[in-house]
Design an enzyme around this catalytic site. Structure first.
Site, short mmCIF file in Angstrom:
data_model
loop_
_atom_site.label_atom_id
_atom_site.label_comp_id
_atom_site.label_asym_id
_atom_site.label_seq_id
_atom_site.Cartn_x
_atom_site.Cartn_y
_atom_site.Cartn_z
N ASP A 43 0.78 -1.24 0.00
CA ASP A 43 0.00 0.00 0.00
C ASP A 43 0.81 1.29 0.00
OD1 ASP A 43 -1.77 -2.07 0.46
OD2 ASP A 43 -2.82 -1.08 2.09
N GLU A 53 1.71 -9.60 11.42
CA GLU A 53 1.52 -9.22 10.01
C GLU A 53 2.87 -8.92 9.34
OE1 GLU A 53 -1.01 -5.78 9.60
OE2 GLU A 53 -1.20 -6.00 7.43
C1 DGY Z 1 -6.14 -1.73 4.08
O1 DGY Z 1 -7.30 -1.43 4.35
O2 DGY Z 1 -5.16 -1.40 4.72
C2 DGY Z 1 -5.90 -2.60 2.94
O3 DGY Z 1 -4.55 -2.85 2.74
C3 DGY Z 1 -6.57 -2.15 1.71
O4 DGY Z 1 -6.55 -3.24 0.88
#
Ligand code: DGY
Length: 430
Positions: free
Chosen positions: A173, A397
């Site tokens: 992201d 994670e």
């Molecule tokens: C989040 O909401 O952080 C996700 O990575 C979007 O896919």
């Protein structure tokens, strides 16, 4: 392999299985409760890989649920909103895909973008583990997997490499790879919103507000165009060719080709995609940093970022001219590899999501690719670092590459999955 007692390995195997069951919502698996309460595309494919270690029927169900959410145009959305959850933003109401012409009627509520196409790679592995149990199920999935890849090639591969229309499409992201392109997005007119992610996780481990404003602006931009791929490709200020999407699709096409052979299907179209992706990958090679990075298709600029995606070429099946010297430099830069951004870069942040932390799933793809290419010591390093992080810090994670601090969500599905499928000393090669 780093030294682990058989008892400890058995304990971790049991914990990983427990996490997959814990996150199972009946037919699909959430990445982790709270932070990510829906079915995410590539998380789900990794979950199937994890389930295959102990429940092959459940592994197929995961892939079936994922592919059942496929749009009529072939796209498999990055989130399927099976059961509404107010603890997540942006939900189905913000994506507004219900009337998108590409979606088709009667499909589950979903986002309007996709994610790395790893499903065919795990379908192939799970099938190979037990062809008897998988034959009918993979045959039913095959046309959907072909349509998914065909959609990617038509909707995102105009430069040969595969482009993202939103940073969430890469899965990485807030990677610094997108900084230049994100600076070209002016987030005017974003409707007021409240983030939910920072209610679940320490904000210093998550993307900044500047990033979020642009994420939501890009969602509004796609929605206003009815999620029409051609309009988005032509008009969006954000269009970046990405090594994650390019190499995962390249690998998934190779695995789909093997599936085609096993099923007696023609693989000619798939071979054409592989050739196009191989040529496209060359456009992502950056001689200045001696590895692959991302290219902003609006300016032509390469990002100049060494990331964990820079080392996915081996997973993609490439062998010549791969960035082994750069990998060695990155190995020396932090005790735990492979960081998601170069620790020597001023943009590196050890805990902030994709701006530094180590991710188990990326390590699995890098490590398997290295092993397949015969780079045995390098593959062993990546696997040992992953096993050490999980054994010492749990199924987080992601992890700080300098001291291993666990970060983001806990009891995380894909970390448990790659433990069972690859990092555990008891993992069976799938
Ligand atoms: C989040 O909401 O952080 C996700 O990575 C979007 O896919």
């Amino acid at each position: 392999m780093f030294d682990m007692t058989p008892e400890r390995a058995i304990e971790l195997d049991a914990e990983a299985r427990r996490i997959l069951r814990l996150n199972d919502r009946g037919g699909y698996t959430v990445p982790t409760a709270g932070l990510y309460p829906y079915q995410w595309n590539w998380d789900s494919a990794f979950a199937a890989y994890g389930f295959a270690a102990f429940d092959i029927d459940r592994a197929w169900t995961e892939l079936e649920t994922l592919m059942a959410g496929q749009w009529e145009n072939g796209m498999v959305p990055h989130i399927q909103f099976h059961v509404a959850d107010p603890g997540y933003f942006p939900g189905a109401d913000v994506w507004g895909t219900e009337d998108a012409p590409g979606k088709g009627a009667g499909r589950v509520a979903s986002s309007g973008i996709s994610q790395p196409a790893v499903a065919a790679s795990f379908a192939w592995r799970i099938y190979r583990k037990d062809p008897g149990a998988g034959a009918a199920r993979v045959r039913a999935l095959f046309p959907r997997l072909v349509a998914f890849h065909r959609w990617f090639m038509a909707a995102r591969a105009e430069s040969g490499a595969v482009a993202i229309s939103h940073p969430w499409e890469a899965g990485r992201d807030n990677a610094p790879d997108w900084d230049e392109a994100m600076a070209g997005v002016v987030p005017e007119g974003v409707a007021p919103y409240t983030r939910r992610d920072t209610g679940h996780v320490d904000p210093k481990m998550r993307p900044t507000k500047e990033d979020y404003d642009r994420y939501i602006w890009l969602v509004q931009f796609g929605r206003e165009r009815g999620w029409d791929d051609a309009a988005i490709a032509a008009e969006s200020p954000f269009r970046v060719a990405d090594p994650t999407l390019t190499f995962t699709l390249m690998r998934a096409c190779r695995d789909l080709g093997l599936l085609a052979e096993a099923l007696g299907e023609d693989r000619g179209e798939i071979d054409g995609w592989i050739a196009r992706l191989e040529a496209g990958a060359e456009t992502l090679w950056n001689p200045e940093i001696a590895c692959y990075d991302a290219r902003n298709l609006r300016t032509g600029q390469l990002s100049g970022c060494v990331s964990n995606a820079s080392f996915l070429g081996w997973w993609g099946g490439l062998r010549d001219g791969q960035p082994v010297d750069t990998l060695h430099r990155i190995f020396d830069a932090a005790p735990y590899s492979v960081p998601s951004h170069d620790p020597a870069s001023p943009k590196f942040e050890g805990l902030r999501y994709w701006r530094g932390p180590v991710w188990g799933i990326m390590n699995m793809m890098v490590g398997v690719g290295l092993a397949e290419a015969g780079l045995i010591e390098e593959a062993a390093r990546v696997r040992a670092d992953t096993a050490r992080l999980i054994s010492e810090r749990g199924f987080a994670e992601y992890f700080d590459p300098h001291d291993g601090t666990p970060a983001g969500g806990g009891t995380f599905t894909w970390t448990a999955a790659i433990w069972l499928g690859w990092a555990s000393p008891n993992a069976e090669e799938l």
